[in-house]
Design an enzyme around this catalytic site. Structure first.
Site, PDB file in Angstrom:
ATOM      1  N   HIS A 118       6.788 -31.534  32.547  1.00 36.88           N
ATOM      2  CA  HIS A 118       6.232 -30.195  32.801  1.00 36.88           C
ATOM      3  C   HIS A 118       4.862 -30.276  33.439  1.00 36.88           C
ATOM      4  O   HIS A 118       4.082 -29.331  33.386  1.00 36.88           O
ATOM      5  CB  HIS A 118       6.177 -29.373  31.502  1.00 36.88           C
ATOM      6  CG  HIS A 118       7.554 -28.981  31.026  1.00 36.88           C
ATOM      7  ND1 HIS A 118       7.783 -28.478  29.769  1.00 36.88           N
ATOM      8  CD2 HIS A 118       8.762 -29.032  31.638  1.00 36.88           C
ATOM      9  CE1 HIS A 118       9.079 -28.224  29.627  1.00 36.88           C
ATOM     10  NE2 HIS A 118       9.700 -28.561  30.745  1.00 36.88           N
ATOM     11  N   CYS A 126      -3.643 -27.424  45.446  1.00 39.35           N
ATOM     12  CA  CYS A 126      -3.756 -26.195  46.222  1.00 39.35           C
ATOM     13  C   CYS A 126      -2.432 -25.442  46.219  1.00 39.35           C
ATOM     14  O   CYS A 126      -1.362 -26.028  46.440  1.00 39.35           O
ATOM     15  CB  CYS A 126      -4.142 -26.524  47.666  1.00 39.35           C
ATOM     16  SG  CYS A 126      -4.172 -25.070  48.717  1.00 39.35           S
ATOM     17  N   THR A 197       9.182 -30.602  19.047  1.00 42.26           N
ATOM     18  CA  THR A 197       9.568 -29.632  20.065  1.00 42.26           C
ATOM     19  C   THR A 197      10.576 -28.651  19.483  1.00 42.26           C
ATOM     20  O   THR A 197      11.433 -29.005  18.673  1.00 42.26           O
ATOM     21  CB  THR A 197      10.160 -30.308  21.329  1.00 42.26           C
ATOM     22  OG1 THR A 197      10.490 -29.291  22.286  1.00 42.26           O
ATOM     23  CG2 THR A 197      11.381 -31.143  21.016  1.00 42.26           C
ATOM     24  N   ASN A 222       9.895 -33.136  12.728  1.00 38.84           N
ATOM     25  CA  ASN A 222       9.428 -31.768  12.904  1.00 38.84           C
ATOM     26  C   ASN A 222       9.331 -31.133  11.522  1.00 38.84           C
ATOM     27  O   ASN A 222      10.259 -31.292  10.722  1.00 38.84           O
ATOM     28  CB  ASN A 222      10.462 -31.002  13.772  1.00 38.84           C
ATOM     29  CG  ASN A 222       9.932 -29.673  14.267  1.00 38.84           C
ATOM     30  OD1 ASN A 222       9.259 -28.948  13.532  1.00 38.84           O
ATOM     31  ND2 ASN A 222      10.203 -29.345  15.513  1.00 38.84           N
TER      32      ASN A 222
HETATM   33  C1  BV8 Z   1      13.837 -24.669  35.971  1.00 35.93           C
HETATM   34  C2  BV8 Z   1       4.218 -25.809  31.521  1.00 35.93           C
HETATM   35  C3  BV8 Z   1      15.279 -24.811  37.853  1.00 35.93           C
HETATM   36  C4  BV8 Z   1       3.213 -24.768  31.706  1.00 35.93           C
HETATM   37  C5  BV8 Z   1       6.244 -24.962  30.503  1.00 35.93           C
HETATM   38  C6  BV8 Z   1      18.933 -23.645  31.775  1.00 35.93           C
HETATM   39  C7  BV8 Z   1      18.774 -24.696  32.685  1.00 35.93           C
HETATM   40  C8  BV8 Z   1      17.640 -24.746  33.491  1.00 35.93           C
HETATM   41  C9  BV8 Z   1      16.658 -23.751  33.383  1.00 35.93           C
HETATM   42  C10 BV8 Z   1      16.814 -22.719  32.486  1.00 35.93           C
HETATM   43  C11 BV8 Z   1      17.949 -22.661  31.686  1.00 35.93           C
HETATM   44  N1  BV8 Z   1      17.841 -21.552  30.917  1.00 35.93           N
HETATM   45  C12 BV8 Z   1      16.672 -20.916  31.193  1.00 35.93           C
HETATM   46  C13 BV8 Z   1      16.041 -21.572  32.165  1.00 35.93           C
HETATM   47  C14 BV8 Z   1      14.772 -21.166  32.750  1.00 35.93           C
HETATM   48  C15 BV8 Z   1      13.562 -21.766  32.048  1.00 35.93           C
HETATM   49  C16 BV8 Z   1      13.670 -21.769  30.561  1.00 35.93           C
HETATM   50  O1  BV8 Z   1      14.010 -22.774  29.959  1.00 35.93           O
HETATM   51  N2  BV8 Z   1      13.344 -20.639  29.940  1.00 35.93           N
HETATM   52  C17 BV8 Z   1      13.374 -20.597  28.477  1.00 35.93           C
HETATM   53  C18 BV8 Z   1      12.143 -19.868  27.970  1.00 35.93           C
HETATM   54  C19 BV8 Z   1      14.677 -19.940  28.064  1.00 35.93           C
HETATM   55  N3  BV8 Z   1      13.335 -23.105  32.533  1.00 35.93           N
HETATM   56  C20 BV8 Z   1      12.604 -23.273  33.653  1.00 35.93           C
HETATM   57  O2  BV8 Z   1      12.188 -22.337  34.322  1.00 35.93           O
HETATM   58  C21 BV8 Z   1      12.334 -24.699  34.080  1.00 35.93           C
HETATM   59  N4  BV8 Z   1      12.610 -24.850  35.501  1.00 35.93           N
HETATM   60  O3  BV8 Z   1      14.730 -24.351  35.262  1.00 35.93           O
HETATM   61  O4  BV8 Z   1      13.972 -24.868  37.349  1.00 35.93           O
HETATM   62  C22 BV8 Z   1      16.068 -26.008  37.422  1.00 35.93           C
HETATM   63  C23 BV8 Z   1      17.371 -25.828  36.968  1.00 35.93           C
HETATM   64  C24 BV8 Z   1      18.110 -26.931  36.568  1.00 35.93           C
HETATM   65  C25 BV8 Z   1      17.551 -28.201  36.616  1.00 35.93           C
HETATM   66  C26 BV8 Z   1      16.232 -28.359  37.036  1.00 35.93           C
HETATM   67  C27 BV8 Z   1      15.461 -27.262  37.427  1.00 35.93           C
HETATM   68  C28 BV8 Z   1      10.843 -25.022  33.946  1.00 35.93           C
HETATM   69  C29 BV8 Z   1      10.437 -24.995  32.515  1.00 35.93           C
HETATM   70  C30 BV8 Z   1       8.969 -25.469  32.385  1.00 35.93           C
HETATM   71  C31 BV8 Z   1       8.127 -24.318  31.892  1.00 35.93           C
HETATM   72  N5  BV8 Z   1       6.773 -24.799  31.681  1.00 35.93           N
HETATM   73  N6  BV8 Z   1       5.025 -25.419  30.376  1.00 35.93           N
HETATM   74  C32 BV8 Z   1       2.318 -24.672  30.512  1.00 35.93           C
HETATM   75  O5  BV8 Z   1       2.289 -25.593  29.660  1.00 35.93           O
HETATM   76  O6  BV8 Z   1       1.634 -23.647  30.423  1.00 35.93           O
HETATM   77  S1  BV8 Z   1       7.151 -24.633  29.102  1.00 35.93           S
HETATM   78  C33 BV8 Z   1       6.273 -24.830  27.653  1.00 35.93           C
HETATM   79  O7  BV8 Z   1       7.277 -24.913  26.610  1.00 35.93           O
HETATM   80  C34 BV8 Z   1       5.478 -26.127  27.504  1.00 35.93           C
HETATM   81  O8  BV8 Z   1       5.658 -27.044  28.576  1.00 35.93           O
HETATM   82  C35 BV8 Z   1       6.079 -26.753  26.274  1.00 35.93           C
HETATM   83  O9  BV8 Z   1       5.986 -28.108  26.306  1.00 35.93           O
HETATM   84  C36 BV8 Z   1       7.470 -26.283  26.372  1.00 35.93           C
HETATM   85  C37 BV8 Z   1       8.332 -26.479  25.179  1.00 35.93           C
HETATM   86  O10 BV8 Z   1       7.629 -26.021  24.040  1.00 35.93           O
HETATM   87  P1  BV8 Z   1       7.414 -27.091  22.838  1.00 35.93           P
HETATM   88  O11 BV8 Z   1       6.705 -28.268  23.391  1.00 35.93           O
HETATM   89  O12 BV8 Z   1       8.718 -27.324  22.170  1.00 35.93           O
HETATM   90  O13 BV8 Z   1       6.406 -26.317  21.916  1.00 35.93           O
HETATM   91  P2  BV8 Z   1       6.785 -25.133  20.890  1.00 35.93           P
HETATM   92  O14 BV8 Z   1       5.512 -24.461  20.501  1.00 35.93           O
HETATM   93  O15 BV8 Z   1       7.922 -24.326  21.438  1.00 35.93           O
HETATM   94  O16 BV8 Z   1       7.361 -25.905  19.607  1.00 35.93           O
HETATM   95  C38 BV8 Z   1       6.488 -26.742  18.889  1.00 35.93           C
HETATM   96  C39 BV8 Z   1       7.335 -27.460  17.850  1.00 35.93           C
HETATM   97  O17 BV8 Z   1       6.492 -28.390  17.163  1.00 35.93           O
HETATM   98  C40 BV8 Z   1       7.915 -26.529  16.794  1.00 35.93           C
HETATM   99  O18 BV8 Z   1       9.274 -26.864  16.575  1.00 35.93           O
HETATM  100  C41 BV8 Z   1       7.068 -26.824  15.551  1.00 35.93           C
HETATM  101  O19 BV8 Z   1       7.839 -26.718  14.353  1.00 35.93           O
HETATM  102  C42 BV8 Z   1       6.704 -28.261  15.784  1.00 35.93           C
HETATM  103  N7  BV8 Z   1       5.459 -28.693  15.145  1.00 35.93           N
HETATM  104  C43 BV8 Z   1       4.369 -27.949  14.843  1.00 35.93           C
HETATM  105  N8  BV8 Z   1       3.429 -28.760  14.277  1.00 35.93           N
HETATM  106  C44 BV8 Z   1       3.949 -30.019  14.249  1.00 35.93           C
HETATM  107  C45 BV8 Z   1       5.235 -29.978  14.800  1.00 35.93           C
HETATM  108  N9  BV8 Z   1       6.013 -31.074  14.914  1.00 35.93           N
HETATM  109  C46 BV8 Z   1       5.504 -32.234  14.455  1.00 35.93           C
HETATM  110  N10 BV8 Z   1       4.271 -32.361  13.922  1.00 35.93           N
HETATM  111  C47 BV8 Z   1       3.468 -31.282  13.803  1.00 35.93           C
HETATM  112  N11 BV8 Z   1       2.243 -31.408  13.257  1.00 35.93           N
HETATM  113 ZN    ZN Z   2      -4.979 -26.183  50.618  1.00 36.67          ZN
END
Ligand code: BV8
Ligand code: ZN
Length: 255
Positions: A118, A126, A197, A222
């Site tokens: 990501h 840019c 995650t 997790n």
């Molecule tokens: C794309 C960067 C086309 C910016 C982020 C199916 C297939 C393909 C795409 C999709 C699909 N369905 C939907 C989509 C579209 C979309 C998507 O997934 N939407 C979701 C919301 C439904 N995906 C996209 O748009 C992706 N691109 O699809 O392009 C394509 C198609 C096919 C093949 C290739 C390309 C792009 C997605 C990237 C988005 N960018 N971030 C930024 O950071 O601001 S996403 C964002 O969520 C972060 O990157 C983050 O890393 C990511 C996942 O979140 P987590 O890391 O899991 O964090 P979260 O808070 O959710 O969970 C934390 C966990 O930790 C919890 O479980 C908690 O219990 C646990 N925890 C807490 N404390 C601890 C702990 N665990 C251990 N120890 C602790 N102490």
């Molecule tokens: Zn430029």
């Protein structure tokens, strides 16, 4: 909590994949996305902040939010989870580290060749000509900032376009090379640790299912429950910063 079977699998692993999410940096003080109350998305919805559309609609708000996050990372330190992962790489013949995180805490703990699927907070570019922008001390974000602080984006030295964060936004393609290497590693590994995650974001969320289908054993670390509980052979319910050092010590003795 840590079974002998898991310890043996780790000791005998020939190719280990580790997939991390925001949870691995939580104990370094970096907010996760979806944890209730503390999650980053609590105040904003993902689409408006982590998308090109959102950036174009309000560049200063989105750039300010990312600079607030970058500042948090600059002030943070790797935690024992990051260090245990770096130590594991010295004990396992082949280890592929895949992260959804945009911080550099894995690298600062000693991991190398990290697959940032990501992107990264530390490689802005840019928006118009994709020229990388080298962040220097004078571009270090002001220390006192809130999530709402608005900061006009830096301008490109080459075309004066707005500088955007070097992260993968919703709707954007993942880095082709990293995505290809990650898929390959999940096809060939014998063991996969999935650390901190929620498995909410695709296509990265699909990787554990592919590894499982290819015959690897899945281990989830997790404190919460996720959809992965259904396929994980081992669910270590706890904080990464506590569980990973225990797992490392049980398999290889104290670091
Ligand atoms: C794309 C960067 C086309 C910016 C982020 C199916 C297939 C393909 C795409 C999709 C699909 N369905 C939907 C989509 C579209 C979309 C998507 O997934 N939407 C979701 C919301 C439904 N995906 C996209 O748009 C992706 N691109 O699809 O392009 C394509 C198609 C096919 C093949 C290739 C390309 C792009 C997605 C990237 C988005 N960018 N971030 C930024 O950071 O601001 S996403 C964002 O969520 C972060 O990157 C983050 O890393 C990511 C996942 O979140 P987590 O890391 O899991 O964090 P979260 O808070 O959710 O969970 C934390 C966990 O930790 C919890 O479980 C908690 O219990 C646990 N925890 C807490 N404390 C601890 C702990 N665990 C251990 N120890 C602790 N102490
Ligand atoms: Zn430029």
């Amino acid at each position: 909590m840590i079974s002998d079977t898991l310890i043996e699998k780790l000791q005998n692993s020939q190719h280990l994949v580790i997939l991390t999410g925001a949870g691995v940096s939580a104990e370094s003080g970096i907010p996760t996305f979806r944890d209730a109350l503390t999650g980053l998305w609590e105040n904003y919805d993902a689409e408006s902040m982590a998308s090109e559309f959102g950036f174009l609609a309000d560049p200063a708000l989105v750039w300010g939010w990312y600079e607030w996050r970058r500042n948090k990372v600059l002030c943070a330190q790797p935690n024992p989870a990051h260090y245990s992962i770096a130590q594991l790489a010295k004990k396992i013949p082949k280890l592929t580290l895949i992260t959804q995180n945009v911080d550099d805490l894995h690298e600062r703990a000693g991991s190398s060749d990290v697959l940032h699927l990501h992107g990264s907070l530390h490689q802005p570019r840019c928006l118009l000509c994709a020229e990388p922008y080298a962040l220097t001390d004078e571009t270090a974000p002001e220390k006192v900032m809130t999530q709402e602080s608005r900061i006009e984006p830096l301008r490109c030295h080459r075309c004066d376009g707005p500088i955007r964060p070097g992260v993968v936004w919703f709707g954007e393609q993942l880095p082709a090379k990293g995505w290809q290497l990650a898929q390959e590693a999940c096809r060939h590994c014998d063991l996969m640790l999935v650390v901190g995650t929620s498995g909410a974001v695709w296509p990265v969320a699909d990787l554990p299912y592919r590894a499982d289908k290819a015959g690897a054993s899945i281990v989830q670390i997790n404190p919460g429950i996720t959809s992965l509980n259904a396929i994980a052979a081992f669910n270590l319910c706890g904080k990464a910063g506590e569980v990973l050092p225990q797992l490392y010590a049980a398999a290889f003795g104290d670091a």
